[in-house]
Design a protein around this motif. Structure first.
Motif, mmCIF file in Angstrom:
data_model
loop_
_atom_site.group_PDB
_atom_site.id
_atom_site.type_symbol
_atom_site.label_atom_id
_atom_site.label_comp_id
_atom_site.label_asym_id
_atom_site.label_seq_id
_atom_site.Cartn_x
_atom_site.Cartn_y
_atom_site.Cartn_z
ATOM 1 N N ALA A 71 -5.303 -8.378 -13.039
ATOM 2 C CA ALA A 71 -4.955 -6.677 -12.256
ATOM 3 C C ALA A 71 -5.464 -7.486 -10.780
ATOM 4 O O ALA A 71 -6.293 -7.802 -10.439
ATOM 5 N N ALA A 72 -4.021 -8.110 -10.088
ATOM 6 C CA ALA A 72 -4.481 -7.824 -8.606
ATOM 7 C C ALA A 72 -4.814 -6.859 -7.846
ATOM 8 O O ALA A 72 -3.944 -5.312 -8.402
ATOM 9 N N PRO A 73 -5.452 -6.764 -7.027
ATOM 10 C CA PRO A 73 -5.931 -5.416 -6.009
ATOM 11 C C PRO A 73 -4.640 -4.927 -5.447
ATOM 12 O O PRO A 73 -3.999 -5.631 -5.736
ATOM 13 N N ILE A 74 -4.463 -2.757 -5.166
ATOM 14 C CA ILE A 74 -3.419 -2.689 -4.857
ATOM 15 C C ILE A 74 -3.115 -3.103 -2.851
ATOM 16 O O ILE A 74 -4.521 -3.400 -2.190
ATOM 17 N N ALA A 75 -1.623 -3.617 -2.326
ATOM 18 C CA ALA A 75 -1.728 -4.023 -1.537
ATOM 19 C C ALA A 75 -1.607 -2.913 -0.680
ATOM 20 O O ALA A 75 -0.090 -2.135 -1.154
ATOM 21 N N ARG A 76 -1.774 -2.773 1.134
ATOM 22 C CA ARG A 76 -1.791 -1.281 1.613
ATOM 23 C C ARG A 76 -1.287 -2.238 2.407
ATOM 24 O O ARG A 76 -1.290 -2.878 3.348
ATOM 25 N N ALA A 77 -0.553 -1.384 3.087
ATOM 26 C CA ALA A 77 -0.558 -1.396 4.302
ATOM 27 C C ALA A 77 -1.281 -0.934 5.343
ATOM 28 O O ALA A 77 -2.613 -0.517 5.064
ATOM 29 N N ASN A 78 -1.009 -0.966 6.869
ATOM 30 C CA ASN A 78 -2.423 -1.072 7.855
ATOM 31 C C ASN A 78 -3.010 0.662 7.667
ATOM 32 O O ASN A 78 -4.022 1.022 7.918
ATOM 33 N N ASP A 79 -1.845 2.196 7.282
ATOM 34 C CA ASP A 79 -2.740 2.826 7.497
ATOM 35 C C ASP A 79 -3.281 3.624 5.963
ATOM 36 O O ASP A 79 -2.821 4.459 6.090
ATOM 37 N N GLY A 80 -3.005 2.974 4.828
ATOM 38 C CA GLY A 80 -3.699 3.183 3.493
ATOM 39 C C GLY A 80 -2.362 3.380 2.525
ATOM 40 O O GLY A 80 -3.177 3.240 1.670
ATOM 41 N N LEU A 81 -1.153 2.841 3.302
ATOM 42 C CA LEU A 81 -0.290 3.407 2.137
ATOM 43 C C LEU A 81 0.008 2.770 0.966
ATOM 44 O O LEU A 81 0.097 1.542 0.995
ATOM 45 N N ALA A 82 -0.094 2.537 -0.677
ATOM 46 C CA ALA A 82 0.022 1.838 -1.665
ATOM 47 C C ALA A 82 1.032 1.079 -1.128
ATOM 48 O O ALA A 82 2.531 1.621 -1.048
ATOM 49 N N LEU A 83 1.552 -0.677 -1.158
ATOM 50 C CA LEU A 83 2.917 -0.968 -0.971
ATOM 51 C C LEU A 83 3.733 -0.332 -2.423
ATOM 52 O O LEU A 83 3.433 -0.518 -3.295
ATOM 53 N N SER A 84 4.665 -0.273 -2.105
ATOM 54 C CA SER A 84 5.599 0.324 -3.427
ATOM 55 C C SER A 84 7.493 -0.189 -2.922
ATOM 56 O O SER A 84 7.725 -0.026 -1.595
ATOM 57 N N SER A 85 8.192 -0.830 -3.909
ATOM 58 C CA SER A 85 9.540 -0.554 -3.333
ATOM 59 C C SER A 85 10.285 0.769 -3.551
ATOM 60 O O SER A 85 11.393 0.910 -2.572
ATOM 61 N N ARG A 86 9.779 1.443 -3.815
ATOM 62 C CA ARG A 86 9.932 2.570 -4.012
ATOM 63 C C ARG A 86 9.944 3.716 -2.359
ATOM 64 O O ARG A 86 10.668 5.011 -1.691
ATOM 65 N N ASN A 87 8.706 3.123 -1.202
ATOM 66 C CA ASN A 87 8.786 3.288 0.146
ATOM 67 C C ASN A 87 9.961 3.526 0.897
ATOM 68 O O ASN A 87 10.505 4.338 2.285
#
Length: 283
Positions: free
Chosen positions: A173-189
């Motif tokens: 399991a790889a760590p969660i990748a986040r935007a600079n403001d903390g939002l977890a990256l997702s295709s649904r973003n």
């Protein structure tokens, strides 16, 4: 980098790599690749000699009122991203290749581990994921498979599947990748409006606040979690769940114990967009 679309082709390519003594890492995706997916590919390159990526939007994991038809598809951009990251092989099957036609006689049932969190909100979701990933594992037979921590319940269920079905695969399991403001990256973003994107990091902030309180000694966080749900609702979110779950059973936990590992997880809606996030608590 090679792109193949049939099972016969991908098996032939894998056989050639393995004949050369290559260790194979597999990263399954539904495409619409973002920095989070690329971080999985980079970890896969550290774990193996060659990386295989699948791009396939799996219909079996979408409910009747979910976003299968609207799910973002951008194959050309995805293939360019894979090539830039040094992926060796991309498998891009269609529904006929993956599931064939005619009557189906077999499925995968899951007991208990899918009753809460995303499984409680999306009936049939993890059965669909387990089915397609089991197929991919049988087709590709990787040495290691890389998934994201953002989908922690998925990872734990698939890890148990690997154990019970005797797949000889290392699960990572790889760590969660986040935007600079903390939002977890997702295709649904990509579904978020500008205004929704601005408040979307609120879920992560709520989780971080609860995490701090737990690490400061709050071992029965029910009231704390309820308060954060109220705060999220006031900010425009619609709550699905926000709770602490057992890492082993995926069931909610009322009282935490030192020396145990938990998942602090939440799911919310912003408009039509469903966001999930989590923090691992090693107490």
């Amino acid at each position: 980098m090679k792109q193949v679309a049939t099972i016969k082709e991908v098996r032939a390519e894998i056989a050639e790599l393995k004949a050369q003594g290559k260790r194979i890492a597999f990263v399954p995706t539904m495409g619409a690749l973002h920095e989070g997916h690329l971080s999985l590919i980079r970890l896969a390159k550290q774990k193996a000699d060659e990386v295989v990526v699948s791009i396939y939007v799996n219909p079996e994991q979408f409910g009747p009122n979910e976003d299968f038809e609207d799910y973002p598809r951008q194959m050309e951009d995805d293939l360019k991203a894979c090539k830039a990251e040094g992926v060796s092989l991309v498998f891009t099957p269609n529904d006929e290749i993956m599931y064939g036609s005619g009557t189906k006689y077999f499925s995968i049932d899951i007991e208990h581990m899918n009753e809460h969190m995303d499984g409680g909100s999306r009936p049939g979701f993890f059965e669909g994921i387990a089915l397609v990933v089991n197929k991919f594992f049988n087709i590709i037979k990787p040495d290691v498979a890389i998934f994201g921590q953002k989908d922690i319940q998925q990872f734990q269920i698939l890890k148990q599947m690997v154990h019970e079905f005797n797949h000889d695969i290392e699960m990572t399991a790889a760590p969660i990748a986040r935007a600079n403001d903390g939002l977890a990256l997702s295709s649904r973003n990509a579904y978020l409006s500008d205004q929704e994107r601005e408040i979307a990091p609120g879920l992560y902030r709520a989780l971080k606040y609860v995490e701090r309180q737990i690490r400061d000694g709050v071992m029965e966080p029910k009231l704390l979690l309820g308060h954060q749900q109220d705060e999220l609702e006031a900010k425009g979110f619609k709550n699905d769940y926000l709770n602490v779950f057992s890492m082993k059973t995926m069931k909610p936990v009322k009282k935490l114990e030192a020396g145990s590992t938990y998942i602090l997880a939440g799911a919310v809606y912003l408009g039509k967009t469903r966001l999930i996030d989590n923090i691992i608590l090693d107490l």
